[in-house]
Design an enzyme around this catalytic site. Structure first.
Site, short mmCIF file in Angstrom:
data_model
loop_
_atom_site.label_atom_id
_atom_site.label_comp_id
_atom_site.label_asym_id
_atom_site.label_seq_id
_atom_site.Cartn_x
_atom_site.Cartn_y
_atom_site.Cartn_z
N CYS A 195 0.70 -1.63 -0.32
CA CYS A 195 -0.18 -0.09 0.14
C CYS A 195 0.86 1.58 -0.05
CB CYS A 195 -0.95 -0.22 0.93
SG CYS A 195 -2.21 1.28 1.12
N HIS A 216 -3.90 -5.27 0.88
CA HIS A 216 -3.05 -5.76 1.97
C HIS A 216 -3.35 -7.35 2.16
CE1 HIS A 216 -2.55 -2.09 4.20
NE2 HIS A 216 -3.70 -0.94 3.08
N GLU A 239 -2.13 -8.96 4.47
CA GLU A 239 -1.58 -9.18 6.22
C GLU A 239 -2.73 -9.68 6.77
OE1 GLU A 239 -0.57 -6.90 4.46
OE2 GLU A 239 -0.98 -4.97 6.14
N SER A 245 -3.77 -9.09 36.86
CA SER A 245 -4.82 -8.19 36.74
C SER A 245 -6.31 -9.26 36.58
CB SER A 245 -4.83 -7.18 35.34
OG SER A 245 -5.26 -8.51 34.25
N GLY A 246 -5.76 -10.67 36.30
CA GLY A 246 -6.58 -11.96 36.61
C GLY A 246 -6.28 -12.11 35.02
N VAL A 289 -5.17 -12.74 31.10
CA VAL A 289 -4.12 -14.39 30.46
C VAL A 289 -3.31 -13.01 30.63
CG1 VAL A 289 -4.05 -15.20 28.20
CG2 VAL A 289 -6.67 -14.82 28.99
N ASP A 290 -3.04 -12.10 30.29
CA ASP A 290 -1.66 -11.39 29.54
C ASP A 290 -0.83 -11.71 30.73
OD1 ASP A 290 -2.99 -11.33 27.02
OD2 ASP A 290 -3.33 -8.74 27.67
N SER A 291 -1.28 -10.98 31.74
CA SER A 291 -0.29 -10.59 33.34
C SER A 291 -0.11 -12.01 33.63
CB SER A 291 -0.55 -10.40 33.99
OG SER A 291 -2.00 -9.84 34.36
#
Ligand code: XMP
Length: 515
Positions: free
Chosen positions: A80, A166, A168, A220-221, A223-225
């Site tokens: 693009c 695009h 992707e 934080s509770g 998934v990530d942390s």
């Protein structure tokens, strides 16, 4: 390990390019779009991709690739805006087009090329551009076109390729095939990247950066942390890791207890659980504006965190966060800082976090990943599948799911309703088919009848969506019987709720959360 370099000009989809390349099994690195060619950039590099951009090539301040990028002899693919810059630098013409292309557009393939190997003529591409090519660059041949515009070109002599669409984006048919042709057939990269290798690389980086310092991770509770906690406890000595969980009172039912059990199961030695629910409720009293709610919660998190900082960390510490790529991009913080801000996340933009980042005292091992990749990483780390499969939960918690002002009573009604909804999804084996499900308490009451009496109860909205990465979402198509049964269970169990509705809006135009 072979790598592909992506030069980022601020596109919302730069990380999607990276992610597709990782999915294809090749390592990639993102650099500022205006970077010059350095030894670090060229090390093991097999190809260079120029990303899209929110800028027009003619706009003041529009970022430009350094001309040396085109002289390395490596195959360069412009996507693009990247293709348009490549065209301008090679004396072609780009112009504001009268017929803008957004969304799906069929593409005719005009001649054979390695880029389109195995891609059928007339395939459906995904376009998003206002400017377009009027004249290709010198020595470029046109290889494909859409109804109104050149869609792809290449310069065989200089090994340069360009796509106006695009590849992707998941809505672009054969997009992954085209990227695969570029990285394997044209760049001749080796397939050598996977989550285990990512873990090795990131572990080494973390070990070097942390050394003997202590690390503070806010839990934080979500998934990530949780995945970052599991990762750090695998890489660093447990006595150097301090986990702080602030119970805002706006968490899901039983969340605090479950987190405590989970963290202990990981072998954490320093767990601090701070009950700050009354502080949060006090400061949020009477506040209805969602951005104000976010600001108050973000500030309070930081104040509590510094007030409660363990003595061992008072002199110095490294802050660890589970920030995802999507948090950065929504906050307008792409690699070259050219992305436009959509929404500020306090883990990205708060002054305290920025100060830590500027001082190099922060580790964010998930910063290049999308949510589903974090889950794959969690699996590679052997983290409990019940934690990994938990639906995402926003940092401001139930505050953004109680529309209007927040009271203790509303929080408990919503916690109870949310718990019932999620339990029902689990019992019906629907939980893992849904990307995110939750309830929203609306600021309206409606009339109902129970027995012979008139009731005046809250309206509760159910939300359940499917998604790959939270960037777009579709409504989960429940069987009507499931919805009807869940609705009766909720209204029969929680007397304050008189009516249940199901939100049937996709993203876009709606967002996943209501606030
Ligand atoms: P939206 O509502 O923007 O949500 O479509 C996309 C994903 O992000 C989560 N979300 C947040 N997460 N802080 C967070 O940490 C926030 O302020 C926030 N707002 C939305 C949302 O739950 C969904 O998974």
């Amino acid at each position: 390990m072979d790598k592909i370099v992506i030069l980022d000009f601020g596109s919302q989809t730069t990380q999607l390019i990276a992610r597709r390349i990782r999915e294809l099994g090749v390592f990639c690195q993102i650099f500022d779009g205006e970077s010059t060619i350095t030894k670090e950039l060229l090390k093991d590099t097999k190809g260079i991709i120029l990303s899209g951009s929110p800028f027009s090539v003619y706009e003041k301040g529009a970022p430009k690739p350094h001309p040396s990028v085109f002289l390395t002899g490596l195959p360069v693919l412009g996507i693009c805006y990247g293709f348009q810059q490549m065209t301008m630098i090679h004396n072609g013409i780009v112009d504001a087009s009268a017929t803008k292309e957004y969304g799906k557009a069929p593409v005719s393939i005009l001649c054979e090329s390695e880029l389109f190997n195995g891609v059928p003529d007339g395939f459906s591409s995904w376009m998003s551009h206002g400017d377009s090519l009027k004249k290709l660059g010198e020595d470029f041949d046109l290889i494909a076109e859409s109804e109104n515009h050149p869609a792809a070109g290449f310069n065989k002599k200089l090994n340069l390729y360009g796509l106006q669409f695009h590849p992707e984006v998941s809505h672009c048919d054969y997009g992954k095939k085209i990227l695969s042709n570029y990285i394997f057939k044209i760049c001749e990269s080796d397939k050598s990247w996977n989550m285990d290798i990512f873990m090795d690389i990131i572990s080494q980086e973390i070990k070097i950066k942390v050394g003997n310092n202590k690390v503070l991770l806010l839990i934080s509770g979500g998934v990530d942390s949780s995945v970052v906690a599991g990762m750090l406890l695998k890489i660093l000595p447990a006595q150097n890791i301090f986990l702080m969980y602030i119970d805002t009172g706006l968490m899901r039912k039983n969340e605090t207890e479950e987190i405590d059990i989970y963290l202990k199961s990981l072998g954490a030695e320093n767990i601090q659980i701070i009950n700050a629910s009354s502080m949060f409720l006090d400061e949020l009293k009477g506040i209805s504006d969602p951005e104000k709610k976010r600001e108050i919660i973000g500030d309070l998190f930081i104040r509590i965190q510094s007030r409660e900082l363990p003595n061992e960390l008072k002199n110095n510490y490294i802050l660890a966060q589970g920030t995802l790529y999507t948090d950065f991009i929504e906050s307008g913080k792409g690699v070259g800082n050219k992305a436009k801000a959509i929404k500020s996340h306090h883990n990205v933009s708060s002054p305290m976090v920025e100060a830590k980042r500027n001082a190099g005292l922060i580790i964010e091992p998930l910063e290049e990943l999308f949510k589903d990749e974090v889950r794959q990483l969690g699996i590679a780390l052997g983290i409990d599948s019940r934690i990994i499969s938990r639906h995402p939960f926003p940092g401001p918690g139930l505050a953004v799911r109680i529309i209007g002002d927040i009271t203790k009573e509303k929080v408990s009604i919503l916690q109870e309703a949310d718990y019932l909804f999620i339990q029902e999804l689990k019992t019906r084996n629907l939980y893992n088919k849904i990307w995110q499900a939750f309830c929203v308490l609306l600021p309206v009451k409606s009339v109902g009848v129970t027995g012979d009496a008139r009731e005046y109860g809250y309206v509760l909205a159910l939300r359940a969506i499917t998604s790959v990465d939270g960037m777009t979402a579709d409504v989960y198509p429940f069987n009507t019987s499931d919805l009807l049964e869940i609705s009766s269970i909720i209204t029969n169990t929680i007397p304050e709720i008189g009516r249940v509705v199901y939100d049937i809006s996709s993203k876009p135009p709606a967002t996943i959360e209501w606030e």
